[in-house]
Design a protein around this motif. Structure first.
Motif, PDB file in Angstrom:
ATOM      1  N   TYR A  35       0.832  -1.035   0.055  1.00 11.41           N
ATOM      2  CA  TYR A  35      -0.025   0.013  -0.198  1.00 11.41           C
ATOM      3  C   TYR A  35       0.739   1.124   0.089  1.00 11.41           C
ATOM      4  O   TYR A  35       1.861   1.258   0.570  1.00 11.41           O
ATOM      5  N   GLN A  37       0.691   5.236   1.193  1.00 13.67           N
ATOM      6  CA  GLN A  37      -0.130   6.286   1.834  1.00 13.67           C
ATOM      7  C   GLN A  37       0.562   7.597   1.742  1.00 13.67           C
ATOM      8  O   GLN A  37       1.588   7.988   2.055  1.00 13.67           O
ATOM      9  N   GLY A  40      -1.781  12.602   4.896  1.00 11.40           N
ATOM     10  CA  GLY A  40      -3.321  13.033   5.082  1.00 11.40           C
ATOM     11  C   GLY A  40      -4.395  12.314   4.515  1.00 11.40           C
ATOM     12  O   GLY A  40      -5.616  12.529   4.642  1.00 11.40           O
ATOM     13  N   ARG A  41      -3.885  11.089   3.949  1.00 11.11           N
ATOM     14  CA  ARG A  41      -4.600  10.271   3.355  1.00 11.11           C
ATOM     15  C   ARG A  41      -4.733   8.646   3.801  1.00 11.11           C
ATOM     16  O   ARG A  41      -3.811   8.267   4.596  1.00 11.11           O
ATOM     17  N   GLY A  42      -5.638   7.965   3.644  1.00 12.02           N
ATOM     18  CA  GLY A  42      -5.786   6.580   3.903  1.00 12.02           C
ATOM     19  C   GLY A  42      -4.853   5.773   3.036  1.00 12.02           C
ATOM     20  O   GLY A  42      -4.436   6.380   1.988  1.00 12.02           O
ATOM     21  N   PRO A  43      -4.441   4.487   3.475  1.00 13.20           N
ATOM     22  CA  PRO A  43      -3.640   3.596   2.469  1.00 13.20           C
ATOM     23  C   PRO A  43      -4.417   3.256   1.281  1.00 13.20           C
ATOM     24  O   PRO A  43      -5.614   3.256   1.325  1.00 13.20           O
ATOM     25  N   LEU A  45      -4.171   0.416  -2.081  1.00 18.26           N
ATOM     26  CA  LEU A  45      -3.495  -0.794  -2.645  1.00 18.26           C
ATOM     27  C   LEU A  45      -2.723  -0.473  -3.920  1.00 18.26           C
ATOM     28  O   LEU A  45      -3.510   0.082  -4.743  1.00 18.26           O
ATOM     29  N   PHE A  88       3.708   0.790   2.381  1.00 18.54           N
ATOM     30  CA  PHE A  88       3.750  -0.296   3.768  1.00 18.54           C
ATOM     31  C   PHE A  88       3.293  -1.591   3.150  1.00 18.54           C
ATOM     32  O   PHE A  88       2.818  -1.734   1.868  1.00 18.54           O
ATOM     33  N   GLY A  99      -8.465  -8.323   9.210  1.00 17.40           N
ATOM     34  CA  GLY A  99      -8.122  -7.271   8.093  1.00 17.40           C
ATOM     35  C   GLY A  99      -6.689  -7.668   7.686  1.00 17.40           C
ATOM     36  O   GLY A  99      -6.455  -8.555   7.503  1.00 17.40           O
ATOM     37  N   LEU A 100      -6.044  -6.499   7.567  1.00 16.36           N
ATOM     38  CA  LEU A 100      -4.501  -6.574   7.085  1.00 16.36           C
ATOM     39  C   LEU A 100      -3.738  -6.115   8.517  1.00 16.36           C
ATOM     40  O   LEU A 100      -4.334  -5.295   9.258  1.00 16.36           O
ATOM     41  N   PHE A 102      -0.339  -4.438   9.092  1.00 12.42           N
ATOM     42  CA  PHE A 102       0.810  -3.507   8.420  1.00 12.42           C
ATOM     43  C   PHE A 102       2.125  -3.606   9.078  1.00 12.42           C
ATOM     44  O   PHE A 102       2.289  -3.710  10.364  1.00 12.42           O
ATOM     45  N   GLY A 103       3.051  -3.373   8.085  1.00 16.48           N
ATOM     46  CA  GLY A 103       4.397  -3.108   8.853  1.00 16.48           C
ATOM     47  C   GLY A 103       4.549  -1.657   9.064  1.00 16.48           C
ATOM     48  O   GLY A 103       3.632  -0.791   8.983  1.00 16.48           O
ATOM     49  N   LEU A 104       5.770  -1.471   9.493  1.00 13.32           N
ATOM     50  CA  LEU A 104       6.095   0.288   9.979  1.00 13.32           C
ATOM     51  C   LEU A 104       6.066   1.133   8.593  1.00 13.32           C
ATOM     52  O   LEU A 104       5.755   2.468   8.800  1.00 13.32           O
TER      53      LEU A 104
END
Lengths: 112, 116
Positions: A35, A37, A40-43, A45, A88, A99-100, A102-104
């Motif tokens: 993903y 990001q 200011g936005r969501g991730p 795909l 990510f 869900g998923l 996520f890594g750092l």
């Protein structure tokens, strides 16, 4: 933890260069998602690669997956300023019931 | 592409108050999620909601948290009472199903919650 070491957390490159970021995971998964990001936005795909694939391409993106070492990489060819984002990798736990995971993430900054 | 809308984008409240975060998921999706992201840290799963019920929740989903989607309206996350450590960006996501059909989660732009 689902995740091993994040190999790099911040990368700065110039336009036109290629960049590769890596992630490793500890728990078996059938799919690795990548993903991006934007601030200011969501991730969102950008590419996913399944356990029966070693490589997947989408435009200037290339994902690889090595299930034996439980690692994946994402490469961007000829990066552009608009590729600046946090990237990510993510995997599922328990068939996506949670869900998923996520890594750092890796912050990629592309400069003109 | 499909969009998940979150309202409001920012919320500032005093500790101890109640807050409700609203999410308008993709219209034909059936599974809804809330994630929490503290600045500079990874996104963490809070809860998964389907058919009017919580399916899975993480240890971050404290007793003060609740979710609902009354009559197909907004999918909401309510925190009552709020604590300072609840300050974060909360992302809503939706998917059409689980398993293979859940391979793409669609995320909203998040609600930045600041608890003073």
């Amino acid at each position: 933890s689902q995740w091993g070491e994040e190999n790099l957390q911040a990368l700065s490159i110039q336009e036109g260069e290629d960049v590769t970021m890596n992630c490793s995971y500890k728990t078996y998964t059938t799919v690795v998602h990548w993903y991006r990001q934007d601030s200011g936005r969501g991730p969102a795909l950008i590419i996913l690669i399944r356990s029966n694939e070693r490589e997947k391409r989408s435009g200037r993106l290339r994902a690889t997956l090595d299930t034996s070492s439980q690692s994946s990489s994402l490469s961007i060819t000829a990066a552009q300023c608009e590729d600046t984002a946090v990237y990510f990798c993510a995997t599922d736990l328990d068939n996506y019931a949670q869900g998923l995971t996520f890594g750092l993430g890796t912050r990629v900054s592309v400069f003109p | 592409g499909p969009k998940v809308l979150q309202i409001p984008s920012h919320q500032i409240i005093d500790m101890g108050q109640m807050v409700t975060l609203n999410c308008d998921p993709v219209s034909n999706h059936l599974y809804f999620y809330w994630y929490k992201q503290i600045l500079g840290q990874q996104m963490e799963f809070l809860v998964n909601f389907y058919n009017g019920k919580v399916m899975e929740k993480s240890k971050l989903f404290k007793d003060q948290f609740s979710v609902e989607r009354p009559d197909g309206s907004y999918f909401t996350l309510k925190i009552q009472p709020t604590a300072l450590e609840d300050s974060a960006v909360y992302f809503c996501a939706s998917s059409p199903g689980l398993g293979v059909s859940a391979e793409t989660l669609y995320f909203g732009s998040g609600t930045r919650l600041t608890v003073l």
